[in-house]
Design a protein around this motif. Sequence first.
Motif, PDB file in Angstrom:
ATOM      1  N   LEU A  98      36.062  40.003  50.153  1.00 34.21           N
ATOM      2  CA  LEU A  98      36.682  38.676  50.130  1.00 34.21           C
ATOM      3  C   LEU A  98      38.159  38.776  49.773  1.00 34.21           C
ATOM      4  O   LEU A  98      39.005  38.094  50.371  1.00 34.21           O
ATOM      5  CB  LEU A  98      35.957  37.769  49.128  1.00 34.21           C
ATOM      6  CG  LEU A  98      34.538  37.340  49.491  1.00 34.21           C
ATOM      7  CD1 LEU A  98      33.893  36.574  48.334  1.00 34.21           C
ATOM      8  CD2 LEU A  98      34.543  36.477  50.741  1.00 34.21           C
ATOM      9  N   ALA A  99      38.483  39.636  48.828  1.00 35.28           N
ATOM     10  CA  ALA A  99      39.881  39.810  48.426  1.00 35.28           C
ATOM     11  C   ALA A  99      40.692  40.388  49.588  1.00 35.28           C
ATOM     12  O   ALA A  99      41.824  39.959  49.844  1.00 35.28           O
ATOM     13  CB  ALA A  99      39.974  40.721  47.211  1.00 35.28           C
TER      14      ALA A  99
ATOM     15  N   THR B  97      32.787  40.939  46.790  1.00 33.78           N
ATOM     16  CA  THR B  97      34.000  40.415  46.154  1.00 33.78           C
ATOM     17  C   THR B  97      35.232  41.169  46.634  1.00 33.78           C
ATOM     18  O   THR B  97      36.288  40.565  46.895  1.00 33.78           O
ATOM     19  CB  THR B  97      33.884  40.520  44.623  1.00 33.78           C
ATOM     20  OG1 THR B  97      32.765  39.734  44.171  1.00 33.78           O
ATOM     21  CG2 THR B  97      35.141  40.009  43.941  1.00 33.78           C
TER      22      THR B  97
ATOM     23  N   GLN C 124      31.294  34.470  41.005  1.00 31.14           N
ATOM     24  CA  GLN C 124      31.311  35.012  39.645  1.00 31.14           C
ATOM     25  C   GLN C 124      30.429  34.209  38.687  1.00 31.14           C
ATOM     26  O   GLN C 124      30.195  34.649  37.561  1.00 31.14           O
ATOM     27  CB  GLN C 124      32.754  35.038  39.113  1.00 31.14           C
ATOM     28  CG  GLN C 124      33.707  35.874  39.952  1.00 31.14           C
ATOM     29  CD  GLN C 124      33.213  37.291  40.166  1.00 31.14           C
ATOM     30  OE1 GLN C 124      32.842  37.974  39.214  1.00 31.14           O
ATOM     31  NE2 GLN C 124      33.197  37.725  41.419  1.00 31.14           N
TER      32      GLN C 124
ATOM     33  N   ALA D  74      35.048  33.426  46.247  1.00 28.87           N
ATOM     34  CA  ALA D  74      35.076  34.524  45.275  1.00 28.87           C
ATOM     35  C   ALA D  74      34.884  34.007  43.856  1.00 28.87           C
ATOM     36  O   ALA D  74      34.179  34.622  43.043  1.00 28.87           O
ATOM     37  CB  ALA D  74      36.396  35.286  45.397  1.00 28.87           C
TER      38      ALA D  74
END
Length: 290
Positions: free
Chosen positions: A283-284, A280, A206, A202
């Motif tokens: 993934l969290a 994202t 970014q 993650a």
Amino acid sequence: MSEITPPPTRRQPPTVRLRRLAAELRHLRQEAGLAQIEVTEKTDLNLATLYRIETAKTKPQLRTLNALLDLYGVTGNRRADLVLLQKEARQRGWLNSFDADLPDQYNALISLEAEAQQAINYESLFIPGLLQTEDYVRAMIRGVRPAATDKEIENRVTARMQRQTLLEGETPLQLWAILDQAALCRTVGSTAIMREQLAHLARQAQRPHITVQVIPFSAGAHPGMPGSFIVLKYNADDPDVIYIDSMAGDLFLEKETDIRRYNQMCEHLRAIALSPVDTTALLASLREDH
């Protein structure tokens, strides 16, 4: 009657073998602690020719290659491998079987990846190699190669970590990583290792030169299911190279039809994958599950 000037001949793009040979010769010169001008002073080569050889713009003649290998003190199997590369330098497509005696730093993928401007990496079962944590790499190698010694495992871990330096610096490799959700759900090593791996993925996603997309289970069957691959992209004059890690060894594809097919597959996989933002979020969520 005026002379007709023939059209300029188009430069033949370098093959994988020629690129590999060029990279090997650069590494050998650097290992020997020699500058290019010093090599020309110790051989009959001129500076322009040496530059063209080391940048894969020309194939060295066998006597030239032997002179360089003599200067660099290369003998045995390593010398034989380089001579074979020279003889086969014009052949396209290559299945490079694994050679335990060949140092990892001279792995063909590492050489070609270092020259690329962009890489599109699709993975169906693993986290993409350039985005793996050290603990994940170590656990993954132990699982995939159960007969490997601790030294062999650590050598491979070191090589993988060195590869990741391509994502650093002023002009990092542009990486587009596409992976099946299955790669995120398989626990490699332990839940703690996977939590950190998902967090690392993650964070990397970014960065401005890294794009990560996940193909969710809900997408159903898709073109990437048969296996993973990497598309390495260079400048406009040099064609892409397709890399496939197979059980038989490293497979490199260079035919226009193969390049076209894999690039079309990349477009299809990008289209059915979650957006980077939704990736994202996934993934969290998966990190919480671990």
